[in-house]
Motif scaffolding. Sequence first.
Motif, PDB file in Angstrom:
ATOM      1  N   ALA A   1     144.366 165.226  34.303  1.00  0.00           N
ATOM      2  CA  ALA A   1     144.837 164.521  35.490  1.00  0.00           C
ATOM      3  C   ALA A   1     144.412 163.064  35.403  1.00  0.00           C
ATOM      4  N   VAL A   2     145.325 162.159  35.789  1.00  0.00           N
ATOM      5  CA  VAL A   2     145.062 160.720  35.749  1.00  0.00           C
ATOM      6  C   VAL A   2     145.582 160.111  37.047  1.00  0.00           C
ATOM      7  N   SER A   3     144.855 159.151  37.618  1.00  0.00           N
ATOM      8  CA  SER A   3     145.317 158.472  38.826  1.00  0.00           C
ATOM      9  C   SER A   3     144.691 157.086  38.907  1.00  0.00           C
ATOM     10  N   ASN A   4     145.499 156.109  39.360  1.00  0.00           N
ATOM     11  CA  ASN A   4     144.961 154.752  39.575  1.00  0.00           C
ATOM     12  C   ASN A   4     145.089 154.333  41.034  1.00  0.00           C
ATOM     13  N   THR A   5     145.105 155.315  41.939  1.00  0.00           N
ATOM     14  CA  THR A   5     145.162 155.013  43.369  1.00  0.00           C
ATOM     15  C   THR A   5     143.854 154.337  43.806  1.00  0.00           C
ATOM     16  N   PRO A   6     143.873 153.585  44.928  1.00  0.00           N
ATOM     17  CA  PRO A   6     142.670 152.847  45.337  1.00  0.00           C
ATOM     18  C   PRO A   6     141.461 153.729  45.597  1.00  0.00           C
ATOM     19  N   ASP A   7     141.679 154.966  46.068  1.00  0.00           N
ATOM     20  CA  ASP A   7     140.549 155.862  46.316  1.00  0.00           C
ATOM     21  C   ASP A   7     140.717 157.129  45.485  1.00  0.00           C
ATOM     22  N   ASN A   8     139.799 158.074  45.671  1.00  0.00           N
ATOM     23  CA  ASN A   8     139.807 159.279  44.840  1.00  0.00           C
ATOM     24  C   ASN A   8     140.526 160.463  45.477  1.00  0.00           C
ATOM     25  N   ARG A   9     141.240 160.244  46.579  1.00  0.00           N
ATOM     26  CA  ARG A   9     141.888 161.367  47.256  1.00  0.00           C
ATOM     27  C   ARG A   9     142.957 162.032  46.392  1.00  0.00           C
ATOM     28  N   ALA A  10     143.730 161.240  45.652  1.00  0.00           N
ATOM     29  CA  ALA A  10     144.815 161.802  44.843  1.00  0.00           C
ATOM     30  C   ALA A  10     144.270 162.705  43.739  1.00  0.00           C
ATOM     31  N   ILE A  11     143.269 162.227  43.006  1.00  0.00           N
ATOM     32  CA  ILE A  11     142.750 163.065  41.915  1.00  0.00           C
ATOM     33  C   ILE A  11     141.983 164.255  42.463  1.00  0.00           C
ATOM     34  N   HIS A  12     141.360 164.121  43.638  1.00  0.00           N
ATOM     35  CA  HIS A  12     140.709 165.271  44.264  1.00  0.00           C
ATOM     36  C   HIS A  12     141.751 166.335  44.622  1.00  0.00           C
ATOM     37  N   GLN A  13     142.906 165.890  45.099  1.00  0.00           N
ATOM     38  CA  GLN A  13     143.957 166.848  45.455  1.00  0.00           C
ATOM     39  C   GLN A  13     144.466 167.583  44.217  1.00  0.00           C
ATOM     40  N   MET A  14     144.570 166.885  43.086  1.00  0.00           N
ATOM     41  CA  MET A  14     145.018 167.535  41.849  1.00  0.00           C
ATOM     42  C   MET A  14     143.983 168.544  41.361  1.00  0.00           C
ATOM     43  N   ILE A  15     142.710 168.185  41.482  1.00  0.00           N
ATOM     44  CA  ILE A  15     141.654 169.125  41.100  1.00  0.00           C
ATOM     45  C   ILE A  15     141.670 170.350  42.017  1.00  0.00           C
ATOM     46  N   ASP A  16     141.847 170.136  43.318  1.00  0.00           N
ATOM     47  CA  ASP A  16     141.932 171.258  44.263  1.00  0.00           C
ATOM     48  C   ASP A  16     143.095 172.183  43.921  1.00  0.00           C
ATOM     49  N   ASN A  17     144.249 171.594  43.601  1.00  0.00           N
ATOM     50  CA  ASN A  17     145.422 172.404  43.251  1.00  0.00           C
ATOM     51  C   ASN A  17     145.157 173.251  42.015  1.00  0.00           C
ATOM     52  N   TYR A  18     144.489 172.664  41.046  1.00  0.00           N
ATOM     53  CA  TYR A  18     144.210 173.408  39.805  1.00  0.00           C
ATOM     54  C   TYR A  18     143.168 174.492  40.043  1.00  0.00           C
ATOM     55  N   ARG A  19     142.133 174.179  40.797  1.00  0.00           N
ATOM     56  CA  ARG A  19     141.079 175.161  41.041  1.00  0.00           C
ATOM     57  C   ARG A  19     141.589 176.328  41.889  1.00  0.00           C
ATOM     58  N   ALA A  20     142.560 176.082  42.754  1.00  0.00           N
ATOM     59  CA  ALA A  20     143.101 177.142  43.601  1.00  0.00           C
ATOM     60  C   ALA A  20     144.018 178.081  42.840  1.00  0.00           C
ATOM     61  N   ALA A  21     144.341 177.759  41.584  1.00  0.00           N
ATOM     62  CA  ALA A  21     145.259 178.481  40.686  1.00  0.00           C
ATOM     63  C   ALA A  21     146.593 177.741  40.668  1.00  0.00           C
ATOM     64  N   PRO A  22     146.997 177.272  39.469  1.00  0.00           N
ATOM     65  CA  PRO A  22     148.233 176.492  39.355  1.00  0.00           C
ATOM     66  C   PRO A  22     149.469 177.204  39.893  1.00  0.00           C
ATOM     67  N   TRP A  23     149.520 178.534  39.734  1.00  0.00           N
ATOM     68  CA  TRP A  23     150.723 179.243  40.157  1.00  0.00           C
ATOM     69  C   TRP A  23     150.865 179.274  41.682  1.00  0.00           C
ATOM     70  N   ARG A  24     149.761 179.004  42.403  1.00  0.00           N
ATOM     71  CA  ARG A  24     149.823 178.992  43.867  1.00  0.00           C
ATOM     72  C   ARG A  24     150.177 177.617  44.423  1.00  0.00           C
ATOM     73  N   ALA A  25     149.968 176.558  43.625  1.00  0.00           N
ATOM     74  CA  ALA A  25     150.273 175.202  44.087  1.00  0.00           C
ATOM     75  C   ALA A  25     151.789 175.025  44.208  1.00  0.00           C
ATOM     76  N   SER A  26     152.198 174.268  45.212  1.00  0.00           N
ATOM     77  CA  SER A  26     153.638 174.079  45.450  1.00  0.00           C
ATOM     78  C   SER A  26     154.098 172.653  45.199  1.00  0.00           C
ATOM     79  N   GLY A  27     153.171 171.730  44.962  1.00  0.00           N
ATOM     80  CA  GLY A  27     153.554 170.366  44.660  1.00  0.00           C
ATOM     81  C   GLY A  27     153.824 169.537  45.899  1.00  0.00           C
ATOM     82  N   PRO A  28     154.235 168.268  45.706  1.00  0.00           N
ATOM     83  CA  PRO A  28     154.521 167.376  46.837  1.00  0.00           C
ATOM     84  C   PRO A  28     155.663 167.910  47.709  1.00  0.00           C
TER      85      PRO A  28
END
Length: 350
Positions: free
Chosen positions: A163-190
Motif C-alpha cells: 500500500a502506498v499513499s501521499n495524502t497529507p495525513d495517515n487516514r488513507a493508508i490506515h484505511q487500507m491496512i484496516d481493509n486488509y486486516r479485516a480480510a480482503p474478500w470482505r472489503a468492498s472498496g470506495p
Amino acid sequence: MRRRKLWLAPAILLVTAGIGIVLYLRSRAAPTAVRLLPDSDAVLYIDPRLIRLAHVFGEVSPVSYDPDYEQFVKETGFQFERDLDQAAVAVHAPSGPEAAHQGFFERARYSEIFIGRFDAKRAVAYLRKLSANAEQYRNAVIYVIPREGRAVRVSLLGPKTVAVSNTPDNRAIHQMIDNYRAAPWRASGPALVRGYYRQVPVGSVAWALARVPAQESHPSFGFQSWTIMARPLGGSTIVASARYLGALHVRIEALTASEDDARQLLETLRTSFAIVRSLESSMTQGGADADVKALFNSVQVEEHGPRVALTATIPQGFIRKALTPPPNPPVQAQPATPPNSSQERERRDK
C-alpha cells in the motif's frame, strides 16, 4: 433408506446452485486491489496479467529506463512490467479554493495498492534506506519517505501486497491496512466502486471510474478546452474501460445529470472530433497512416437518454508504433577544421 435418497438429489442441487451463485458474485466483484482502496473521487485499475497474456503491446523495442527506476529494480529485484499482477489507484481531488486553479493533477493526492511477486526482505531493506522514519499501526510498519515536499507512506500489507499513499495525513493508508486486516474478500472498496463497478465490461484490462464536480466547483485541469466540457459533464460520473479483442477496444461513458446535458455533450464531442479529424487530414502528407486511419474511422459517439458513450478501436500496430522510440538520427561527420595560419607557420619553423 428410500427417504434418504429422496432428500439427496435436492440437497445436491441446492449445494450446486449455492456454489454457482457464489462464483458468479465473486466474478462480478471488483478485483482485490480495488477493494482495499480508501474512499476517493476517482479509481483507476490496471490488470497487467491480462495485458501480458493477451500480448496487447506486441513486440516493442527495448526502452531506456529512468535511473531511479533502474536503481529500484537493482535493489529490490522487482520489475513492474514483469512482476506486477494488479495495480489500483485512488485519486483524492483537492478541496477548497485550490481545486478551481490550474495544476489539478499536481495538487491531487493518490493512494495505491500493488499486488505482485516480490522479495519482501529486499523490499524492506530498500524502504528502510529511503524512509525518514517508520510508524506502527495494527502490527503493520508504515515507512514515511520524503518525496518532492510530501510524505509518501508505504506499507507491506502481506507477502504480495503493498500500500502506498501521499495524502497529507495517515487516514488513507490506515484505511487500507484496516481493509486488509479485516480480510480482503470482505472489503468492498470506495463508494464509487460499489455504485458503478457493474458498468465496467467483463474482461477489461484497464478501467477507471470518476466523479466530475458540479459546474460551480469544477477544476480547470490545466486544459483550456475543459471549460467547453464542464457544463454538460458537471455532476456526472465517467466509466472508462479498455478490452483487448485482437485490438484494444476503448469505451468512455458519461452518466450525465440529465438528457439535456447528454445532448449538449454529444454535440460538443462530435464538433471536437470533427475539428481534430480535419486537422489530422490537413497535416498528413502522402496519405494517412493505415493504423491512424483505422482508429479515426472506428470512433463512434452515441447518446442513450442521460448516457453518452464514445467508443474506439485502437489497432495493435498503432499501439506498437506509439510505444516504439524514434530511431536515433545519423551522426554526421564533422568537417576537418583548417589549421590556423599562425599555427602552421609555427609548425614549419619547428
